[in-house]
Design a protein around this motif. Structure first.
Motif, PDB file in Angstrom:
ATOM      1  N   ALA A   1      -2.793   0.224   6.078  1.00  0.00           N
ATOM      2  CA  ALA A   1      -3.865  -0.700   5.927  1.00  0.00           C
ATOM      3  C   ALA A   1      -3.087  -1.895   6.622  1.00  0.00           C
ATOM      4  O   ALA A   1      -3.246  -3.061   6.045  1.00  0.00           O
ATOM      5  CB  ALA A   1      -3.872  -0.963   4.318  1.00  0.00           C
TER       6      ALA A   1
ATOM      7  N   LEU B   1      -7.296   1.606  -0.209  1.00  0.00           N
ATOM      8  CA  LEU B   1      -6.349   0.945   0.790  1.00  0.00           C
ATOM      9  C   LEU B   1      -4.843   0.943  -0.043  1.00  0.00           C
ATOM     10  O   LEU B   1      -3.805   0.404   0.525  1.00  0.00           O
ATOM     11  CB  LEU B   1      -6.435  -0.545   0.602  1.00  0.00           C
ATOM     12  N   GLY B   2      -4.815   1.938  -0.863  1.00  0.00           N
ATOM     13  CA  GLY B   2      -3.335   2.554  -1.301  1.00  0.00           C
ATOM     14  C   GLY B   2      -2.902   1.615  -2.420  1.00  0.00           C
ATOM     15  O   GLY B   2      -1.547   1.548  -2.481  1.00  0.00           O
ATOM     16  N   VAL B   3      -3.641   0.877  -3.019  1.00  0.00           N
ATOM     17  CA  VAL B   3      -3.212  -0.259  -4.104  1.00  0.00           C
ATOM     18  C   VAL B   3      -3.971  -0.094  -5.195  1.00  0.00           C
ATOM     19  O   VAL B   3      -4.418  -1.132  -5.757  1.00  0.00           O
ATOM     20  CB  VAL B   3      -3.213  -1.612  -3.321  1.00  0.00           C
TER      21      VAL B   3
ATOM     22  N   PRO C   1       0.818  -1.186   0.060  1.00  0.00           N
ATOM     23  CA  PRO C   1      -0.060  -0.036   0.145  1.00  0.00           C
ATOM     24  C   PRO C   1       0.743   1.476  -0.009  1.00  0.00           C
ATOM     25  O   PRO C   1       1.734   1.290   0.725  1.00  0.00           O
ATOM     26  CB  PRO C   1      -0.929   0.084   1.360  1.00  0.00           C
TER      27      PRO C   1
END
Length: 325
Positions: free
Chosen positions: A63, A168-170, A44
């Motif tokens: 996360a 979630l930063g993905v 993430p």
């Protein structure tokens, strides 16, 4: 109505097989209750700020400890490859990879105390998640909580993946999962045999232990799946409005379905196909006369996520057994 349906799911999670025999369903093709994560666990990139469906802007800074508050969202997180970071599940999260996680819902009511005791760094919910007091309590404790709109059709799958992955930063993993899922949906739809007749399919929500028997309408969430496999939603064709209406002989005979779509535990709860045929009007329909019943796992049917292609394949195999590829 949908919140009532969710609350009725819990008593059936431990149901054994139904007692009906002679079912027309093609259960042999059913895949294991599991998700397929991306091959590489993503890292993430945070913080990330994402619009929440309830009008807030939610910023996630970590996360490391994720709690999805329903099975559809859990399926998404695990499919993104972030399953090792999930620390709890709700009662509707039944797939194999999540089985050992602690359950933090009572029926389908979220336990704020249970959630907070696990020190989550981000919580995912949708509009059907409740009670509202629990959501407020989690947010008041400073935990980022993102609400998503409920998914009701195939077109919702891609945006739902995008939103969860961004939060979630993905986002790159989200793009991969979205592309894979859309390709699989396209392939599943292409495998539906061409026919001169679109079978009318009635979605029945069954909870025999609570004497709840409902006929799905245009907002039930099943219509998009039925249309994708070459069918026609019988409730919509019969002029129903909203999500569900109580099942009556008159309503079902008017819908005149050629096949009936049910969740597997719901079918079990009424005693299998034999018990289903005893419900008002079922035996008098073309579907009842032919014992033509399509049964899909509860946690998969309306998830509208990475396992939706599998759902489409299973419905196709049962609805068109002679022509399914």
């Amino acid at each position: 109505m949908l919140l009532l349906l969710l609350a009725l799911l819990l008593p059936l999670t431990a149901c054994g097989p139904g007692t009906g025999s002679g079912t027309a369903t093609a259960t042999a093709s059913r895949a294991p209750d599991a998700v397929e994560p991306l091959p590489v666990q993503p890292v993430p990139r945070l913080p990330a700020t994402t619009p929440s469906a309830d009008g807030r802007q939610v910023t996630v800074t970590s996360a490391e400890r994720i709690i999805p508050l329903n099975g559809s969202l859990a399926e998404l997180v695990f499919s993104l490859g972030l399953g090792p970071k999930v620390v709890a599940r709700d009662v509707s999260t039944t797939f194999q990879q999540a089985a050992a996680l602690p359950v933090i819902t009572q029926a389908h009511d979220v336990s704020a105390e249970g959630v907070l005791s696990l020190h989550p760094t981000v919580v995912l919910a949708d509009r059907s998640t409740g009670p509202a007091e629990a959501i407020d309590q989690i947010r008041a404790a400073g935990v980022p909580l993102l609400v998503l709109d409920d998914a009701k059709k195939l077109a919702d799958v891609g945006p739902r993946i995008d939103t969860v992955a961004a939060a979630l930063g993905v986002p790159d993993a989200g793009g991969q999962l979205k592309e894979r899922t859309e390709q699989q949906i396209t392939a599943a739809r292409a495998a539906v045999p061409a026919t001169d007749h679109r079978p009318k399919v009635a979605f029945l929500y069954l909870r025999g232990s609570a004497s709840v028997y409902l006929l799905g309408g245009p907002a039930s969430g099943a219509g998009s799946l039925i249309e994708a496999v070459g069918g026609e939603d019988a409730g919509t064709a019969a002029g129903l409005t909203g999500d569900f209406t109580p099942l009556t002989s008159e309503a079902l005979v008017k819908a005149a379905p050629d096949a009936i779509l049910v969740m597997s535990k719901g079918l079990d709860s009424v005693g299998g196909v034999d018990g289903l045929l005893k419900l008002p009007g079922v035996a008098q329909t073309p579907a009842g006369l032919d014992r033509r019943v399509v049964s899909i796992e509860d946690g998969q049917l309306l998830s509208y996520g990475p396992r939706t292609p599998q759902v489409l394949r299973e419905i196709t195999a049962q609805l068109h057994p002679a022509g399914a590829k």
